[in-house]
Every structure is written in structure tokens, then in C-alpha cells.
Design a protein around this motif. Structure first.
Motif, PDB file in Angstrom:
ATOM      1  N   LEU A 256      98.343  73.135  58.482  1.00 33.82           N
ATOM      2  CA  LEU A 256      98.640  74.229  59.401  1.00 33.82           C
ATOM      3  C   LEU A 256      97.791  75.427  59.031  1.00 33.82           C
ATOM      4  O   LEU A 256      97.384  75.584  57.879  1.00 33.82           O
ATOM      5  N   GLN A 257      97.522  76.278  60.028  1.00 30.35           N
ATOM      6  CA  GLN A 257      96.853  77.544  59.759  1.00 30.35           C
ATOM      7  C   GLN A 257      97.646  78.658  60.436  1.00 30.35           C
ATOM      8  O   GLN A 257      98.462  79.282  59.778  1.00 30.35           O
ATOM      9  N   CYS A 258      97.516  78.851  61.718  1.00 25.30           N
ATOM     10  CA  CYS A 258      98.289  79.937  62.333  1.00 25.30           C
ATOM     11  C   CYS A 258      99.758  79.560  62.463  1.00 25.30           C
ATOM     12  O   CYS A 258     100.610  80.434  62.556  1.00 25.30           O
ATOM     13  N   GLY A 259     100.040  78.272  62.505  1.00 24.16           N
ATOM     14  CA  GLY A 259     101.423  77.808  62.505  1.00 24.16           C
ATOM     15  C   GLY A 259     102.084  77.706  63.859  1.00 24.16           C
ATOM     16  O   GLY A 259     103.226  77.277  63.957  1.00 24.16           O
ATOM     17  N   PHE A 260     101.387  78.097  64.928  1.00 17.00           N
ATOM     18  CA  PHE A 260     102.058  78.136  66.229  1.00 17.00           C
ATOM     19  C   PHE A 260     102.313  76.739  66.777  1.00 17.00           C
ATOM     20  O   PHE A 260     103.322  76.486  67.419  1.00 17.00           O
TER      21      PHE A 260
END
Lengths: 296, 771, 155
Positions: C97-101
Motif C-alpha cells: 500500500l502507499q496512499c491507502g485509499f
């Protein structure tokens, strides 16, 4: 004034307990009512205000017995109105006797949409690129439709009139799709062409179901999606092949001929020229797979 | 290589837990009691005068609390430069792009706000529009902004060395026309905010902003409030990639104004279709590129003419056109360079910044042309890059590019060596070239991108470290993590500098009432500049702690060190105390103290950017990326199957391996989208493909296998030697894909995106399609 | 208004909902479960994926009234208090994950995938997640996270 809607418009929700109850609401409300099965087409369309906002949304899911998939060799396959695309994809009967339908189902949208959307709904939505349509057309499917007065069987080949237009009257409902059992030794495939590997509408969809008796193509049906105002069969192409000795050269000619039965448009997804070219390519591939058992 | 306790380690993201639990709150997740919903009403014309707006029916709809139009904003406009403040929150006398906002409504729920928008009646006079930049520049074209009568929004003409002489002396010259596509950032979280205008004259917003401080300045200007009375709180951000979330949108201004009018909190959330039709896109450009080479393939001169579609307003256009030409002199050296950049207004959605800002267009053109020329000259594609590539300067040496920026580390040659020694490139001739109708090809690119962006005006980042009395640490930053992983890296730096564990750092995200101001998250600057600020703040706090300890132990602070959560005497490490105890002593001994460390970045701008002549230092250092791509093209349908990406990235030093790889992988796939899948289809200002179905961004099944290799050059100007890692692979991917398509089809494609239909058309044109 | 009863993350709820309210509206706004995200509202991005009676669906395409009588699992229902589900743990450790959206929807789709196919190949993982769009990661570490979760669950 233009705006981008995030919410659905106001409507009344009804969940009838029987077909008869459904039909009486439809008779009374007609175009002011919309049927809700899986909702995967209805909700985006209504949300976008692409269709007149319904006053009544009629949810079929409280009606018992509409979600089954049944098969027997004599009467063939029956896909109930509420059978989801996932159910078709994972049905043992479909996989064994009508693998082309399981294949088509697996190529539609996403797991989340397949878990809700229905095969009947996909047909009733009536878009030329519907992935369920070519395979069903190639198999000679019919729809069992009930109206206030009577029930009728409509061959799928007579069901579509134009983009998003079918012969279904506002006071009628499709109960099931019936698909006759293909003859012994019949094979089929559905090829879907699109730029990405998921989530795209078909730019061209080709379904072929055919039988070889020795060297001869005893039966063949070719159905095309996204290349005409409705999903279509290619009868002249079929006629070129039926009863003939199967060869790659003949298949190549038949594939070229299939183009003549198409009337695609230029739109933001593809040009008419590309679609025609791809009808040739994909029909050739599908016929080769089914009748020569290999890759073109 | 130095031994670090935290830096360089494989630790989880600092925000991973709340994100996987669904506890991380994004702007649309916030609500307040009595909250109203805002909806923006938009014009259905690309270019039209507004004759009259009648909001009376909307105002009378039960549940509607207020309606705003341009007159509420009193003529205020905003823009990137003082001379280009041409954009109003809502259209004033005319609309300049399809669906530009004309009014905003606040109602008790969103459905009512939507119904009310339909009741707003606007009388328009449609006027002639223009949609193509080259058409817009012609005599007699409709004028979009009266202050730019020829529709040229930005114009630069740079000249270095003597290109004419160099071309005259060149062995081979190529002139080609390239087109980059109409693409967009593609973040999954639509813009949203919850705004509250306190009647005492204080604004609070929770806004989906990648650079919250731009927004706070916009609000202060728009509502005529001092900065200290504008509070922008940054929630978690669902993707940024530059552009929209580095700016303000119509909904932002409407929500605050509606809150001011109603005295209630007001929330807006855009839809994805709203994003895909009205939000900022990347500039699409036509690049006319001319390159000269010697017989040995050495670059002699480059002349680039870039004509960019600006869309309806200026936004950050002046910087875009600067960056488009700025980075061309690396990684391949040349001293004769002419750049003509024109940004042109059109009646289309506004073009702004996006990942790889500016560089993506010209690196695509130059890299591709160099490969074409290698082919013509009969020189191996790796060899031609190596002959022209910058060497890695020796420690202490500086390479000066012709337009003034400095390179102290350059790993392009090492990167090229790594990717070409890797199996995908090295074995390409022994791997199958044809499988049925699929033709395989392997392509290569070598590119550069700058990091640590610095511009005109405010560019310093700040950090505050608060040592809690129990030894845990609060790090306050003005920098925004929009997913790229900066929060994690800053926390790691704080832990490293202080000598504590990563787990002991609690990062406090942006709240402009409390966190230091920050220029913003763009141009790969956060790790470098906010990183330096964090290091300085941590050292400041550490100094205070050691001074307190020195008092207690009766030694000098220089005799002490802190590592792995313990402070110890350097000469006798057995004599130690825990960081918790140290903190208690520092805070409570004697009359007590409050330990606050502060720092701000001080990378000066020795050479300020000069937009007019192209000189200056736009950033701190440059990253270098080499990439190979293996793909298969179905020569009958044109459909592309991308199999492998291999990337070697010189990002100076790997601070956080997980984020390093993640950014390279994500940037490359986003670049793939740009190369072959994504492109808006426009029809007289209308976007025909405004859904995620038809604006085709790569899905899981489109993604190649990706191998990432590091090139470590330890740049002296980056914290721990770091350079940027978020944008390099986004610049390297498109030219590598184009090169691979050429290897597979024999055709050089110069217009992005290269769709299956374009491939079939080109194959037919070359007689290479089916008989 | 329509009255509905549904079980969400193991708890029973009785609610009055508007007929035109979608399930995502009700989960986020009436129940305060904001872990389910709205990306596109049209069933094209998968950010709003939840599990309803054992299958993943897009909550933006389900009317709240259709959820009557159903068992719903949202992302908030996966962890056991603060103890993460193995799939969540894998995403954290591997960095999927990065931004998590997209993450809540991605994790629930992963759960559905692994429930059906405990040892998927890379190709099967990609196909299983084809309904979940991610712009940040390029999918590489998502696929690695799913494989890591498969091995965790296999133990």
C-alpha cells in the motif's frame, strides 16, 4: 445546468413476492418503473441520469425460484432471471455442457460486478457489446418472457432492436434464458478484444459454436458483439462454411465475409475500420480454434 | 558505507496499520454536526458569456441554505505568479472550458443540493471556441483571455551555444514531431473538503491537499484573512501525483464561502467523472525536436520546440514550460541548445503539473530520437547512450550543465550497465521473437529527473521535534505524504538523528495552526528539504538533551552519544542511561525544561530560476534511471502485453527500501499507462471518455513483472546522500516502451498513447498487416 | 423510509433508510464506518468493495434496502481488536500500500480470493484483483502481499 451526480434520485422501492405482483405493478406504472436485479447496470445509469429517473424500483430478489440454473439433456439449460454472472461462471452444468458461456461470464467486468449482475440483466440492458450475447446467440438461446396476458418465447436473435432497445414491453419481464443442448461433438469459444486485460467493454466480441463431422463442418454459428446496433449472427458467413470441408483457407474467407454483416460505428473506443478489421481477425481465430483445434 | 541504526532498514510504513484497518481518515471521512453539503453547478459550454444567473428557484427549494456565484467572491482570482492570477473560483463574465463551475449550493443533504443545482437558471451566449493550440495561435482565433490577445499563455526562447553552426557541422540530423498524450494524475480519492468559517473570522478546513499551504494562502487571499486565521488540516491523502491536489478547486472555495454565508460546516466531495472532466490534467504537447550527431553518434546540438495545450487558465503553466526545457542537458551532454516553449490557451480543461513535470515530454522525444539515430548510424543503442552520458563526477568535482544546474553525482552509466547486463536485455536475441501472431521486443531508455525542487519565493521547509517527558518523540512537519512514503522517511531520519527507535517517533501531520509552513509536496522535494529540516530539528533537540545530561553527569556534551535508545559516554559505553530516563531528567530536573528542537532547510538558491533564458538551479540534485521493457505485440490486433520491466535507479541512497521500490514500481506503471493506454478523447471541449471504464489506466492484469535495482551514489547534497526516487521511473517508462514497440514492430511510434488501433493502422500503412 | 436489519461486522443493526440510499452511504454516514471508500461510485474502481453474504460486491451498487437480512463485513471487521488479520499483516510487512485509499477494498478482495483459492499463482492473483484499481503501487507489492498472506494462512 450541468452537474455531476453522486446520489441517486428519489424513488419508491417495491419488493414484490411473486411474478404476478410484479406484473401488476409494471402494468400500472409502465415506463415509470424499472426492474432491479443485480443493479450493476441500473444504478450507474440512474445515477448518471442517463435514463429518466424511475418513480418505482422493483426489486425481484424476494421472488423465490428465479435464481436457479438447471440443466437436462432434453430441454437444455435454463438460466433464471436472478442467476448471477458468477453463478453461471461457476456452474458445473454450464462448464460441462456450455463452456462458452462460462468463458464469456469470466470475461465480464470484475468479480464484484459478477457477484451481483445477472446474465438476464446483461441481455435486457441490450448494449451491442454485451459479453453474454454473442455466446447465447451462437447457441440459439431463447428468452421466456411473461406479460400480463401471456407467456412467450422469444428467440434471442429476435430480441434486440437497437442499442439499449429490445422488444420487451414495459409490462413484461424476462423469467429465464433457455439454451438448447448443443449437438454431440460441438465446441465453442468466445473471444473478447479490448485494449486492456480487464474491465473494458468489448471492442469486438466473437462467439463461435461448431461441430465437425470428419472433415466437414456440419454445424456452425458465428455471433458478433460491438460491431452493429445489436449483437448479431453472421448468417452469410455461416452459410459459406456449413456443410463444407474445413480448411484454413476457407476459414480465412469466411472470416472476411463476416465483415459484410457488420455495421459498426466510429466512437471513442474504436473506429469502424478497426472494428471491421478485428472482426476478420477474431472470427478467423475463433473458427480456427473451434474447427481446427489450434491457433490461427 | 556507514552503519545506520534506522536509515536503510526494512521497516513498515509509519501509517500502514491505520490504513489496512480502515481507520485512516481521508477528507470525505470527516463530518461535523449540522453539516451542510455543497454541490457545484457547471456550464454546459466550452466558451460562453454569462448573461444572467437566476438562483431564486434553487434558493426556495426546501433544505437549501445558501447559493453562491461569482459575485460573492468580489472579483478575486488566483494563479501561480502575481502576473498570471487569471482564475476565479466561479466563472465571472464567461466560462472558458466545458463544465467550468458557475454556482455552488449548500443544502441539508447532498440530494437536495443536487436538485437545487438543476433549478439554477443561467442565460448563456455561446461564443466561438478553439480547441487546438496551433489553431489558437492563428490570427482571428477566438481570444480566451483578453490579457493574452494571441492566446499564448507562456512563451520562452532560450539559446545556448550555437545550434546553427553545430547543425551545419553535424554528420546526421533528424527532425521529428512527437505528441504526448492527454493524461491525468488518476488519483483514486476525488477532491473533497469539510470547511467551517467561524463567524469570528477563522477558517478551518479538512482538505484533500498534497500541498496544504498553497491552499491556506489561497483561502487567506480569497477571504481576506491573515494566514494565522486560516487553518488547513491535512487528513490522509488518497493519491496526489501533482496538479489538482497541489492547487485549490472550485469546490474548496464554494464550501468555505457557503460556510461563511450559513454559519454551518459545509462539505463537498467531487465525483470521479467530475475529476476526469474538470480537474487539472498534464499538459499535452507537440514537440518538434531536431538533433544533430557526429558520425560516432555524439550529440552536437538539440533544438526543441514545445507547443503545449494550456487549457483555459494559466495555473502552474509558467513553471511547466520552464521544466520542459530545463532538464534536457542531462543525462546526455550537449552544449548547443535552443528551446522554444509555447503554452497556448484553449477552451479545454486546465493543464497543470503532473509527476515528472515537464521532463516527461522532452525526455521522451530526445531519448526516442537518439535511438532512431543510433539505428541510422548503425551504432548499438547502449553504446550510443554510453558515449553521450555524463560520467559520475569524482568526489568534490561538480559538472555544470549549460544552463547552470550542478551535478555532483550521476549514476546513469552504472544504471545502464546494470539493466543491460540483466537477462531481459542481455538475452533478448536468444529469447523467442515470435509466438503465433505475437511479436516480442525489448526496449531501453536512460533518463533523468530532478529532486529537491526549489523555485522563486518561499522554499524552506521546517520541522519541530518535541521530546515528550517519557522519551517518546513528536515530529511536527509541514510536508505532506500523499502516499509516496515521506512520513515514514522523515520519522526514520528523526529516529536516526536522535538515536531512538523508529517506533518511538510519532509523526504529526500538517495542521497549519501548529505545524511549520512548507512549500509543498512536489518536484520530489520532501525527502530532501523537509528531510534536512527534520535532521536539523532532531540535532537541535539532541543538543538540548545532551546539555542536560552533561550537567547531570558532570561531563561535556561532546563526550556523550545517543544510539538505539540509549545515551552513553563515548569513552565508556557501559556508562549509559535510557532515552526515557534522559528525557525525564531533561524535562524535570531543576526548574524543568521543555525540549523543543527546531530546524528549517537552508539549501540556498545560488542561481535563481530565470524563466526567460532557461538558467538556474531548479532543484538540489538529479536522479538517473535506466529501464528495459519486454513486451509482446499481437501483430493482428495491435494489442500489447507488457511482460517485464527492469529498472536501475540512481536515487543516491536507499533510505527506506520498501518505499524506494514502491515508488519506482508505481511510477513505471503509471508511465506505462501514459505510453499505451491513457488518453482523453475530446470533441469540441467535451471529454468523451470521462469514466474509469473508458479512461484506461492500468489494472492488475495489465501490470508487468517489475525488477528494481539500486544505484547508490551518495550525493553530498541530500540527507544521507539521498536523491529523488518518486519521478524518475515515470520519465523512463514511456521512451523504453516506445523503444520496445519498435523492436517488436519495426515502427517508431511518435504519438502517445500507442493504442492497438494505432499499431494496426501503422502496420497496414507499412504493408505489415494481414494479407 | 424503509426499515432494514443487517449484521455488520458481527453486530446487528436495525435502521431506517431512504429507498434511494446506497449501502456505501449507509455504512459511511449512518454507521460511521468510513473505512469503505468511494472512488468512482459506478462499480468501476472497487474502492468500495465489501463482503456481503460471503461474496465481494461494490457497496456503491447495492441499495441499502437490498442489504436487509444480509451479513456484511467491512474492512473494520477484519482485525480482532488491535490484532491484525494475517492479510492485513502481510500488506503491512511487505508494503502492499502507499496512499491507502484502495487498500480496504483490495484487502477484502484478497480475502475473497484466498478463501476460494488458497494458493493462487501470480496470474490468478491479478485476475482475482482485476476489480480493484490502484494508481500508486503498480500492483507489484500488492501481489507479493497476497502471496505472503497465502503462506501465512497456509500455516
Amino acid at each position: 445546468m450541468t452537474l455531476f451526480f453522486r446520489r441517486l434520485p428519489r424513488f419508491n422501492y417495491v419488493a414484490p413476492k411473486s411474478i404476478d405482483e410484479t406484473l401488476s405493478i409494471l402494468s400500472a406504472e409502465r415506463e415509470k418503473a424499472r426492474i432491479l436485479a443485480g443493479g450493476t447496470d441500473l444504478i450507474p445509469q440512474v445515477k448518471r441520469r442517463e435514463v429518466p429517473s424511475p418513480e418505482y424500483v422493483i426489486d425481484l430478489k424476494d421472488i423465490q425460484g428465479l435464481d436457479t440454473i438447471t440443466y437436462d439433456a432434453k430441454s437444455g439449460l435454463r438460466i433464471g432471471a436472478l442467476a448471477t454472472i458468477t453463478k453461471v461462471e461457476q456452474s458445473a452444468e454450464v462448464f460441462t455442457h456450455f463452456p462458452i458461456l462460462a468463458l464469456a461470464a469470466s470475461l465480464m467486468a470484475s468479480p464484484q460486478v459478477r457477484n451481483r449482475g445477472t446474465f438476464v440483466g446483461n441481455i435486457c440492458n441490450g448494449v451491442p457489446s454485451a459479453d453474454s450475447a454473442p455466446a447465447l446467440l451462437a447457441l440459439g438461446a431463447s428468452l421466456k418472457v411473461r406479460g400480463p396476458e401471456k407467456e412467450r418465447d422469444i428467440p434471442l436473435s429476435q430480441f434486440f432492436i437497437g442499442p439499449r432497445k429490445t422488444v420487451l414491453n414495459p409490462d413484461e419481464i424476462v423469467l429465464e434464458i433457455t439454451v438448447p443442448t448443443p449437438s454431440f461433438g460441438s465446441y465453442g469459444t468466445y473471444l473478447k478484444l479490448s485494449p486492456r486485460h480487464s474491465m473494458d467493454l468489448a471492442v469486438v466480441g466473437v462467439a463461435v459454436q461448431g461441430t465437425r463431422a470428419g472433415d466437414i463442418c456440419s454445424e456452425v454459428s458465428i455471433a458478433l458483439g460491438a460491431v452493429a446496433p445489436t449483437p448479431i449472427r453472421a448468417p452469410m458467413a455461416e452459410a459459406m462454411l456449413r456443410g463444407q470441408r474445413v480448411s484454413q483457407e476457407l476459414i480465412d474467407e469466411v472470416a472476411k465475409n463476416a465483415i459484410t454483416q457488420c455495421s459498426p460505428i466510429d466512437d471513442h473506443r474504436a473506429s469502424a475500420e478497426y472494428r471491421c478489421d478485428m472482426v476478420r481477425v477474431m472470427t478467423r481465430r475463433a473458427l480456427t480454434q473451434v474447427l481446427l483445434g489450434g491457433r490461427a | 558505507m556507514e552503519e545506520y541504526s534506522v536509515i536503510g532498514k526494512h521497516v513498515p510504513r509509519i501509517d500502514a496499520k491505520e490504513k489496512v484497518m480502515g481507520q485512516a481518515k481521508y477528507a470525505a471521512d470527516y463530518s461535523l454536526p449540522d453539516m451542510l453539503w455543497c454541490k457545484v453547478a457547471r456550464a454546459p459550454f466550452a466558451h460562453a458569456r454569462i448573461l444572467n444567473i437566476d438562483t431564486s428557484r434553487a434558493e426556495r427549494l426546501p433544505g437549501v441554505k445558501a447559493v453562491v456565484t461569482a459575485k460573492d467572491f468580489g472579483g478575486w482570482t488566483w494563479g501561480f505568479m502575481a502576473t498570471t492570477r487569471d482564475e476565479p473560483p466561479l466563472a465571472v463574465d464567461k466560462v472558458r472550458y466545458m463544465y467550468e463551475g458557475v454556482a455552488g449550493v449548500a443544502a441539508i443533504d447532498e440530494e437536495t443540493a443536487e436538485e437545487a443545482c438543476q433549478l439554477i437558471k443561467v442565460d448563456y451566449e455561446e461564443i466561438p471556441a478553439v480547441f487546438d493550440p496551433e489553431e489558437a495561435m492563428k490570427q482571428g482565433a477566438p481570444v480566451i483571455h483578453s490579457y493574452r490577445p494571441n492566446n499564448v499563455s507562456v512563451e520562452y526562447h532560450w539559446n545556448f551555444g550555437d545550434v546553427e553552426k553545430a547543425f551545419a557541422e553535424s554528420y546526421l540530423i533528424r527532425e521529428d514531431r512527437f505528441e504526448t498524450g492527454k493524461v491525468i494524475t488518476g488519483f483514486l480519492e476525488p477532491p473533497a473538503s469539510l470547511a467551517y468559517y467561524d463567524p469570528s473570522g477563522y477558517i478551518t478546513v479538512w482538505a484533500a491537499k498534497q500541498s496544504p499551504y498553497f491552499h491556506y494562502r489561497h483561502l487567506a487571499g480569497c477571504f481576506n484573512l491573515p494566514l494565522s486565521r486560516v487553518r488547513v488540516i491535512q487528513p490522509f491523502i488518497g493519491g496526489g501525483f501533482g496538479g489538482t491536489k497541489n492547487d485549490s478547486v472550485t469546490g474548496d472555495f464554494c464550501a468555505v464561502m457557503l460556510s461563511k454565508k450559513t454559519g454551518k460546516p459545509v462539505k463537498f466531495v467531487y465525483t470521479m467523472e467530475e475529476v476526469l472532466t474538470t480537474c487539472r490534467r498534464r499538459h499535452n504537447m507537440t514537440i518538434y525536436n531536431k538533433i544533430g550527431m557526429t558520425k560516432e553518434g555524439i550529440l552536437t546540438a538539440v533544438h526543441t520546440t514545445a507547443i503545449a495545450q494550456g487549457g483555459a487558465y494559466t495555473a502552474i503553466g509558467p513553471l511547466t514550460m520552464f521544466l520542459t526545457g530545463y532538464g534536457s542537458p542531462v543525462p546526455y551532454k550537449f552544449v548547443n541548445y535552443k528551446y522554444d516553449g509555447l503554452r497556448v490557451f484553449t477552451n479545454n480543461p486546465v493543464s497543470a503539473a503532473m509527476r515528472g513535470h515537464g521532463f516527461t515530454h522532452t525526455r521522451f522525444a530526445i531519448d526516442t530520437q537518439m535511438s532512431m539515430m543510433a539505428e541510422e548510424l548503425g551504432i548499438d543503442p547502449v553504446e550510443i547512450k554510453m558515449r553521450n552520458a555524463l560520467d559520475n563526477p569524482k568526489r568534490g568535482e561538480v559538472y555544470h550543465a549549460i544552463n547552470g544546474f550542478k551535478i555532483k553525482t550521476c549514476g546513469i552509466k552504472e544504471a545502464l550497465t546494470k539493466v543491460t547486463e540483466d537477462a531481459i536485455w542481455a538475452n533478448r536475441d536468444s529469447m523467442p521473437k515470435q509466438e503465433g501472431p505475437i511479436s516480442y521486443g525489448v526496449g531501453l531508455s536512460g533518463t533523468a529527473y530532478h529532486g529537491g525542487a526549489r523555485q522563486l519565493g518561499h522554499q524552506s521547509c521546517g520541522a519541530i521535534i518535541r521530546i515528550c517527558e517519557d522519551g517518546t518523540v513528536n515530529l511536527l512537519t509541514g510536508a505532506t505524504d500523499c502516499g509516496q512514503g515521506s512520513d515514514t522517511v522523515l520519522a526514520m531520519m528523526a529516529a536516526e538523528e536522535l538515536g531512538v527507535r523508529y517506533e518511538d517517533i510519532s509523526l504529526k501531520r500538517v495542521d497549519s495552526a501548529y505545524t511549520p509552513v512548507d512549500p509543498g509536496s512536489y518536484g520530489s522535494r520532501v525527502t530532501l528539504l523537509a528531510g534536512q529540516a527534520t535532521q536539523l530539528a532532531a540535532r537541535d533537540a539532541k543538543k538540548q538533551l545532551l546539555e542536560a545530561a552533561a550537567e547531570t553527569w558532570k561531563v561535556t556534551p561532546e563526550e556523550l552519544e545517543i544510539r538505539n535508545g540509549f545515551m552513553f559516554l563515548k569513552a565508556d559505553p557501559e556508562k549509559r542511561m535510557s532515552f526515557q530516563k534522559l528525557s525525564k531528567i531533561a524535562c524535570y530536573e531543576g526548574s524543568g525544561a521543555v525540549i523543543l528542537g527546531r530546524g528549517h532547510s537552508d539549501y540556498g538558491v545560488e542561481e535563481p530560476l530565470n524563466f526567460a533564458n532557461g538558467t538556474g538551479e531548479g532543484g538540489i540534485n538529479f536522479s538517473f534511471t535506466a529501464q528495459t521493457v519486454r513486451l509482446g505485440v499481437d501483430m493482428e490486433t495491435g494489442k500489447i502485453d507488457v511482460k517485464d520491466f527492469v529498472l536501475a535507479h540512481d536515487g543516491g541512497f536507499r533510505l527506506h527500501p520498501m518505499s524506494w521500490e514502491g515508488q519506482i514500481e508505481g511510477g513505471a506503471v503509471q508511465g506505462l499507462g501514459q505510453a499505451i493506454y491513457e488518453g482523453f478523447i475530446m470533441d469540441k471541449g467535451k471529454t468523451n471518455n470521462s469514466t474509469l471504464l473508458d479512461y484506461k489506466m492500468p489494472r492488475s492484469t495489465d501490470a508487468p513483472g517489475i525488477k528494481v535495482m539500486d544505484v547508490i551514489t551518495k550525493d553530498p547534497d541530500g540527507p544521507y546522500g539521498a536523491k529523488e526516487v518518486s519521478e524518475g521511473s515515470h520519465v523512463s517508462a514511456p521512451p523504453a516502451v516506445i523503444d520496445a514497440l519498435h523492436a517488436a514492430t519495426g515502427i517508431w511510434f511518435k504519438e502517445l498513447p500507442v493504442t492497438p488501433e494505432k499499431i494496426v493502422k501503422a502496420l497496414k500503412g507499412n504493408g505489415k498487416w494481414m494479407k | 423510509m424503509e426499515k432494514i436489519r443487517m449484521s455488520v461486522n458481527g453486530r446487528e443493526f436495525e435502521l431506517q433508510v431512504k429507498p434511494w440510499a446506497t449501502l456505501i452511504d449507509v455504512l459511511r454516514e449512518d454507521l460511521g464506518l468510513t473505512g469503505t471508500k468511494e472512488g468512482c461510485g459506478m462499480g468501476e474502481c472497487g474502492a468500495c468493495t465489501i463482503i456481503m453474504n460471503g461474496e465481494t460486491v461494490n457497496a456503491c451498487l447495492v441499495l441499502a434496502v437490498e442489504a436487509n437480512g444480509k451479513n456484511i463485513t467491512t474492512i473494520e471487521g477484519l482485525a480482532d481488536g488491535e490484532k491484525l488479520h494475517p492479510i492485513q499483516q502481510s500488506f503491512v510487512e511487505v508494503g502492499g500500500l502507499q496512499c491507502g485509499f484502495c487498500t480496504p477494498g483490495m484487502i477484502l478482495s484478497t480475502k475473497a480470493l484466498l478463501d476460494q483459492n488458497p494458493n493462487p499463482t501470480d496470474a490468478e492473483i491479478k485476475k482475482g484483483l482485476e476489480g480493484n484499481f490502484c494508481r500508486c503501487t503498480g500492483y507489484t507489492k500488492i501481489i507479493q502481499s497476497v502471496k505472503d498472506a497465502a503462506s501465512k494462512l497456509g500455516r
